[in-house]
Design a protein around this motif. Structure first.
Motif, mmCIF file in Angstrom:
data_model
loop_
_atom_site.group_PDB
_atom_site.id
_atom_site.type_symbol
_atom_site.label_atom_id
_atom_site.label_comp_id
_atom_site.label_asym_id
_atom_site.label_seq_id
_atom_site.Cartn_x
_atom_site.Cartn_y
_atom_site.Cartn_z
ATOM 1 N N UNK A 242 -3.448 -7.284 -2.580
ATOM 2 C CA UNK A 242 -2.283 -6.401 -2.568
ATOM 3 C C UNK A 242 -1.029 -7.140 -2.108
ATOM 4 N N UNK A 243 -1.149 -8.457 -1.890
ATOM 5 C CA UNK A 243 -0.003 -9.261 -1.455
ATOM 6 C C UNK A 243 0.656 -9.949 -2.646
ATOM 7 N N UNK B 187 -10.138 0.195 4.295
ATOM 8 C CA UNK B 187 -10.196 1.619 3.971
ATOM 9 C C UNK B 187 -8.956 2.128 3.279
ATOM 10 N N UNK B 188 -7.842 1.482 3.510
ATOM 11 C CA UNK B 188 -6.597 1.950 2.909
ATOM 12 C C UNK B 188 -5.966 0.852 2.068
ATOM 13 N N UNK B 189 -5.580 1.224 0.861
ATOM 14 C CA UNK B 189 -4.910 0.292 -0.032
ATOM 15 C C UNK B 189 -5.873 -0.288 -1.042
ATOM 16 N N UNK B 190 -6.649 -1.284 -0.616
ATOM 17 C CA UNK B 190 -7.560 -1.960 -1.543
ATOM 18 C C UNK B 190 -8.594 -1.000 -2.109
ATOM 19 N N UNK B 191 -9.159 -0.149 -1.265
ATOM 20 C CA UNK B 191 -10.179 0.790 -1.724
ATOM 21 C C UNK B 191 -9.631 1.695 -2.813
ATOM 22 N N UNK C 126 3.059 -5.118 -10.779
ATOM 23 C CA UNK C 126 2.087 -4.443 -11.647
ATOM 24 C C UNK C 126 0.833 -4.035 -10.887
ATOM 25 N N UNK C 127 0.966 -3.755 -9.598
ATOM 26 C CA UNK C 127 -0.187 -3.301 -8.821
ATOM 27 C C UNK C 127 -0.567 -1.892 -9.258
ATOM 28 N N UNK C 128 -1.867 -1.575 -9.227
ATOM 29 C CA UNK C 128 -2.264 -0.202 -9.528
ATOM 30 C C UNK C 128 -1.607 0.781 -8.562
ATOM 31 N N UNK C 129 -1.300 1.939 -9.040
ATOM 32 C CA UNK C 129 -0.845 3.081 -8.245
ATOM 33 C C UNK C 129 0.609 3.026 -7.788
ATOM 34 N N UNK D 136 0.868 -1.170 0.000
ATOM 35 C CA UNK D 136 0.000 0.000 0.000
ATOM 36 C C UNK D 136 0.908 1.224 0.000
ATOM 37 N N UNK D 137 0.335 2.392 -0.164
ATOM 38 C CA UNK D 137 1.142 3.607 -0.158
ATOM 39 C C UNK D 137 1.890 3.714 1.170
#
Length: 495
Positions: free
Chosen positions: A436-437, A247-251, A190-193, A159-160
């Motif tokens: 995200x893993x 709420x954070x990362x996946x969303x 290749x994860x988004x963001x 995540x960020x």
């Protein structure tokens, strides 16, 4: 005792409660994460994971806490750590330094007190403790005649702000040097963001997560197509597609991907109608059964809204693909069809409206394992109705309502929410590729793409099968390369 020694205070018996202590010598140690236990993960004496809030290890030698990222299963017990008397700094990346106070404010309100003055005092205390470390920069934690310890954070792509931790120890009297790496949670390529994580140059000891150590993810293109297909199928039922998400990362990743799907659909629709790209499209785009231009994407989570705004503010830490879209004039985390629901009254009205009407919509709400939060209210009102669909895009831990729905939903089972039983009539979908893993391939690559492979690998943060399969794959790769390794899977009984 021969140092260094690693003690695992969490994430030994499952995927939550990450908390690892590196004992450097008799007087000095550092804590990597201090997370909340979730679901049915239990301690050695069988206590339910959700009740394991107390800090049950001595704090005297702990010189600092390093937070790999701000997910609650990695930082959720920080309020209890501070209450137990921890006085040291909290080291984290620069984006995490922005996000961590938001997470801990919410955790404090849920677990300790909602009194605003207490909350503000607590948040100020947390902010005073935080030391923000730039990526790829060494920070000296200890420098004495006997011991030197320096710490460096590298992007983990989860995540960020997520980071894996490199710790260099130099025992000056003996001259011995050791590098210990804690993976935290590693992101998928290749994860988004976010840019993909790069493994470290070397490690003597590696502590690695194993959430998806027994499986492979779909590639990015196919999972995005599957997401689009699920939306098409689900909304053809003239109901709501519910997506539980943390709420954070996946969303934020989902919002990013949905913006891209809508962008492509509208572009295709306009081209097909001979309409200029900058004109509004009123017809169904691209022959789709979904009226994409009118489809509401509802973000029903005040906390997720705060994180999404923080993500926008932290744009310099995005990956190149996301930044390129911004240069093109697009807004990947904020677009016309994205509706945020903040107040509880608005939330209740939205639940009633979507349960009673037949207008298609997509709802993203926390929490990601359906163990509470606003998603639970949607499930209570809509899970019985076959017009609606539920899509899982993240890991569902043992003992959570999400795992129960995922397991029994296809057979028309039931789930217990807040002590009441609810029948499952909605269709259930899972897209594992949106985790995200890192998957098994990514985890193996993190080990074997190092120039100097670790001589010891400690596997944590996974269920038993995931840990054992990853261990077997690691050992096989070492045998293939004619190298030796000690693979350790800590259990509830040992460290």
């Amino acid at each position: 005792m021969d140092y260094p020694v690693i003690r695992h205070h969490g994430a030994k018996d499952g995927v939550t409660g990450s908390c690892h202590q590196l004992l450097m010598d008799e007087q000095h140690s550092v804590l990597i994460d201090c997370g909340l236990f979730q679901g049915a993960e239990t301690s050695a004496d069988g206590k339910a994971g959700a009740d394991r809030l107390a800090i049950e290890f001595p704090l005297e030698t702990i010189k600092a806490l390093v937070a790999t990222h701000v997910h609650i299963d990695h930082v959720g017990r920080i309020p209890y750590l501070l209450a137990a008397g921890f006085k040291g700094p909290i080291l984290c990346s620069e984006p995490s330094a922005r996000l961590l106070p938001i997470v801990l404010e919410d955790a404090f309100k849920l677990g300790v007190s909602r009194d605003q003055r207490q909350v503000e005092r607590y948040v100020r205390l947390v902010e005073q403790r935080i030391i923000a470390l730039p990526y790829q920069t060494w920070f000296t934690l200890q420098d004495s005649q006997s011991l030197s310890c320096r710490i460096r954070l590298q992007r983990a792509g989860h995540i960020l702000g997520s980071a894996y931790v490199e710790i260099d120890l130099h025992y000056r009297q003996s001259g011995a040097k050791r590098r210990i790496v804690f993976s935290g949670d590693l992101g998928a390529p290749h994860a988004p963001l976010l840019p993909a994580p790069r493994p470290p140059y070397r490690a003597d000891i590696l502590v690695i997560e194993s959430t998806y150590g027994d499986r492979l993810h779909e590639d990015r293109r196919s999972r995005r197509q599957r997401l689009e297909d699920v939306i098409e199928q689900a909304l053809a039922d003239q109901g709501t597609l519910l997506i539980p998400a943390f709420s954070i990362g996946r969303t934020q990743e989902l919002i990013y991907e949905l913006e891209d799907i809508i962008h492509r659909k509208l572009k295709l629709g306009r081209a097909g109608q001979g309409v200029a790209v900058d004109e509004p499209a009123s017809a169904k785009a691209g022959g789709s059964s979904v009226d994409w231009p009118q489809l509401p994407i509802i973000l029903d989570s005040p906390l997720a809204s705060r994180f999404t705004q923080a993500y926008r503010d932290l744009q310099p830490f995005w990956g190149q693909e996301a930044l390129q879209r911004v240069k093109q004039g697009r807004n990947p985390l904020g677009f016309a069809q994205l509706i945020t629901v903040d107040s509880h009254r608005e939330h209740e009205a939205m639940v009633r409206h979507l349960a009673q009407t037949v207008r298609p919509a997509i709802v993203i709400a926390a929490n990601g394992m359906c163990g509470g939060g606003r998603i639970a209210n949607y499930l209570k009102a809509m899970l019985h109705d076959p017009r609606h669909n539920l899509l899982f895009v993240g890991y569902q831990a043992r003992g959570t309502p999400g795992r129960a729905i995922q397991t029994h939903g296809a057979r028309g089972g039931y789930v217990d929410l807040d002590g009441k039983r609810y029948e499952i009539g909605a269709k259930i979908h899972t897209i594992g590729g949106y985790s995200a893993h890192a998957d098994q391939k990514g985890l193996l690559g993190f080990v074997t793409r190092m120039r100097d492979w670790p001589s010891q690998v400690r596997i944590v943060h996974g269920e038993a099968r995931a840990k054992s399969e990853l261990a077997e794959r690691i050992q096989a790769r070492y045998r293939q390369a004619k190298r030796s390794v000690e693979v350790v899977i800590p259990s509830g009984a040992d460290q």
